[in-house]
Design an enzyme around this catalytic site. Structure first.
Site, PDB file in Angstrom:
ATOM      1  N   GLY A  36       0.892  -1.192   0.000  1.00  0.00           N
ATOM      2  CA  GLY A  36       0.019  -0.086   0.007  1.00  0.00           C
ATOM      3  C   GLY A  36       0.861   1.376   0.078  1.00  0.00           C
ATOM      4  O   GLY A  36       1.884   1.068   0.375  1.00  0.00           O
ATOM      5  N   LEU A  37       0.298   2.333  -0.064  1.00  0.00           N
ATOM      6  CA  LEU A  37       0.938   3.592  -0.181  1.00  0.00           C
ATOM      7  C   LEU A  37       1.649   3.893   1.064  1.00  0.00           C
ATOM      8  O   LEU A  37       1.067   3.376   2.070  1.00  0.00           O
ATOM      9  CB  LEU A  37      -0.081   4.683  -0.418  1.00  0.00           C
ATOM     10  CG  LEU A  37      -0.608   4.874  -1.795  1.00  0.00           C
ATOM     11  CD1 LEU A  37      -1.771   5.855  -2.131  1.00  0.00           C
ATOM     12  CD2 LEU A  37       0.575   5.369  -2.897  1.00  0.00           C
ATOM     13  N   LYS A  42       0.426   0.235   6.948  1.00  0.00           N
ATOM     14  CA  LYS A  42       1.004  -1.031   6.969  1.00  0.00           C
ATOM     15  C   LYS A  42       1.725  -1.429   8.157  1.00  0.00           C
ATOM     16  O   LYS A  42       1.620  -2.457   9.039  1.00  0.00           O
ATOM     17  CB  LYS A  42       2.290  -1.165   5.858  1.00  0.00           C
ATOM     18  CG  LYS A  42       1.296  -1.063   4.299  1.00  0.00           C
ATOM     19  CD  LYS A  42       2.534  -1.083   3.376  1.00  0.00           C
ATOM     20  CE  LYS A  42       3.535  -0.011   3.412  1.00  0.00           C
ATOM     21  NZ  LYS A  42       2.822   1.309   3.037  1.00  0.00           N
ATOM     22  N   SER A 110       5.957  -1.679  -1.891  1.00  0.00           N
ATOM     23  CA  SER A 110       6.068  -2.778  -3.056  1.00  0.00           C
ATOM     24  C   SER A 110       4.987  -2.339  -4.324  1.00  0.00           C
ATOM     25  O   SER A 110       3.995  -3.008  -4.403  1.00  0.00           O
ATOM     26  CB  SER A 110       5.772  -4.282  -2.920  1.00  0.00           C
ATOM     27  OG  SER A 110       4.874  -4.465  -1.886  1.00  0.00           O
TER      28      SER A 110
HETATM   29  P1  ADP Z   1       2.609   2.885   6.299  1.00  0.00           P
HETATM   30  O1  ADP Z   1       3.638   1.886   7.039  1.00  0.00           O
HETATM   31  O2  ADP Z   1       1.629   2.382   5.485  1.00  0.00           O
HETATM   32  O3  ADP Z   1       3.742   3.829   5.624  1.00  0.00           O
HETATM   33  P2  ADP Z   1       2.199   3.992   8.732  1.00  0.00           P
HETATM   34  O4  ADP Z   1       1.573   2.860   9.544  1.00  0.00           O
HETATM   35  O5  ADP Z   1       3.545   4.320   9.145  1.00  0.00           O
HETATM   36  O6  ADP Z   1       2.015   3.601   7.512  1.00  0.00           O
HETATM   37  O7  ADP Z   1       1.207   5.223   9.091  1.00  0.00           O
HETATM   38  C1  ADP Z   1      -0.369   4.859   9.112  1.00  0.00           C
HETATM   39  C2  ADP Z   1      -0.959   6.398   9.754  1.00  0.00           C
HETATM   40  O8  ADP Z   1      -2.393   6.231   9.709  1.00  0.00           O
HETATM   41  C3  ADP Z   1      -0.624   6.160  11.294  1.00  0.00           C
HETATM   42  O9  ADP Z   1      -0.386   7.646  11.708  1.00  0.00           O
HETATM   43  C4  ADP Z   1      -1.893   5.326  11.841  1.00  0.00           C
HETATM   44  O10 ADP Z   1      -2.218   5.969  13.288  1.00  0.00           O
HETATM   45  C5  ADP Z   1      -3.079   6.271  11.052  1.00  0.00           C
HETATM   46  N1  ADP Z   1      -4.271   5.120  10.710  1.00  0.00           N
HETATM   47  C6  ADP Z   1      -5.487   5.445  10.754  1.00  0.00           C
HETATM   48  N2  ADP Z   1      -6.288   4.597  10.777  1.00  0.00           N
HETATM   49  C7  ADP Z   1      -5.551   3.481  10.519  1.00  0.00           C
HETATM   50  C8  ADP Z   1      -6.009   2.078  10.329  1.00  0.00           C
HETATM   51  N3  ADP Z   1      -7.178   1.726  10.058  1.00  0.00           N
HETATM   52  N4  ADP Z   1      -5.061   1.313   9.937  1.00  0.00           N
HETATM   53  C9  ADP Z   1      -3.659   1.913   9.926  1.00  0.00           C
HETATM   54  N5  ADP Z   1      -3.212   3.005  10.362  1.00  0.00           N
HETATM   55  C10 ADP Z   1      -4.190   3.861  10.412  1.00  0.00           C
END
Ligand code: ADP
Length: 202
Positions: A36-37, A42, A110
């Site tokens: 995912g973006l 993730k 990815s």
């Molecule tokens: P990635 O690893 O995809 O780059 P992150 O996990 O680092 O993303 O960041 C996602 C952000 O979105 C976090 O600040 C998280 O608290 C927020 N968020 C809000 N809703 C959700 C959800 N349902 N699942 C995961 N993250 C969420």
């Protein structure tokens, strides 16, 4: 599948089998592949999911983009070749964990079907579970957890997925989690409920 280089004689067939290790651990191994973006959720979901799995008695390993790039893959850049090498090493490590009977949670943008298929070909189709962590670009950009969207929009960061580098949504993921509609707890629980029958030892 890569062919074995000259003068290399693998002994896979003489090692203790995965089934014996799974029996010892009382679980079946799988590799979840969270795509995912940036900012879709993730890493956050992986942490919560791992906590649930731990509480339920499962042995796990999370492989996360920035962690791997700060260690094993700290010599790789973001060129097309290095992105591929990044995923190749991650998938090989993932496979090692799966062969040890460990439930492995991979968190990597990815961005293309090709790169995810490459990971799947290394890990093996039966063990590879693609999970699309889906949030609209606008939501990810609003979250901007690491401030990278801002940098990408200003031009300070080039080839950023979703801005000036494409993200191809999975066409047929094992599971899709829409994180703009779900909480972190709900998202992790859905993945746990999905994977439980597959990792339960019977
Ligand atoms: P990635 O690893 O995809 O780059 P992150 O996990 O680092 O993303 O960041 C996602 C952000 O979105 C976090 O600040 C998280 O608290 C927020 N968020 C809000 N809703 C959700 C959800 N349902 N699942 C995961 N993250 C969420």
């Amino acid at each position: 599948m890569n062919k074995t280089p000259e003068n290399i004689y693998p002994i896979f067939d003489r090692l203790l089998q995965r089934t014996a290790k799974e029996k010892l651990l009382g679980q079946k191994a799988k590799a979840l592949w969270l795509t995912g973006l940036s900012g879709s959720g993730k890493s956050t979901i992986a942490q919560k999911l791992e906590a649930i799995l731990y509480k339920e008695g499962f042995k796990t390993q999370v492989l996360d983009g920035d962690n791997i790039r700060s260690g094993l893959n700290n010599n790789l850049s973001f060129t097309v070749e290095d992105r591929k090498e990044n995923v190749r090493r991650i998938a090989e490590v993932s496979k090692l964990f799966v062969d040890c009977g460990i439930v492995t949670i991979n968190c990597f943008i990815s961005p293309t079907e090709e790169i995810r298929d490459f990971a799947k070909s290394i890990i093996g189709e039966d063990d590879f579970l693609e999970v699309f962590i889906n949030a609209p670009l606008s939501v990810c950009e609003d979250r901007d957890v690491k401030g990278l969207y801002k940098k990408a929009r200003s031009g300070a960061l080039k080839n950023f997925t979703g801005i000036d580098s494409p993200y191809e949504a999975p066409q047929n993921p094992a599971l899709e989690i829409k994180t703009d509609n779900l909480t972190v707890d709900e998202s992790a629980q859905i993945i746990f409920d999905f994977i439980l029958p597959l990792i339960k030892y019977s």
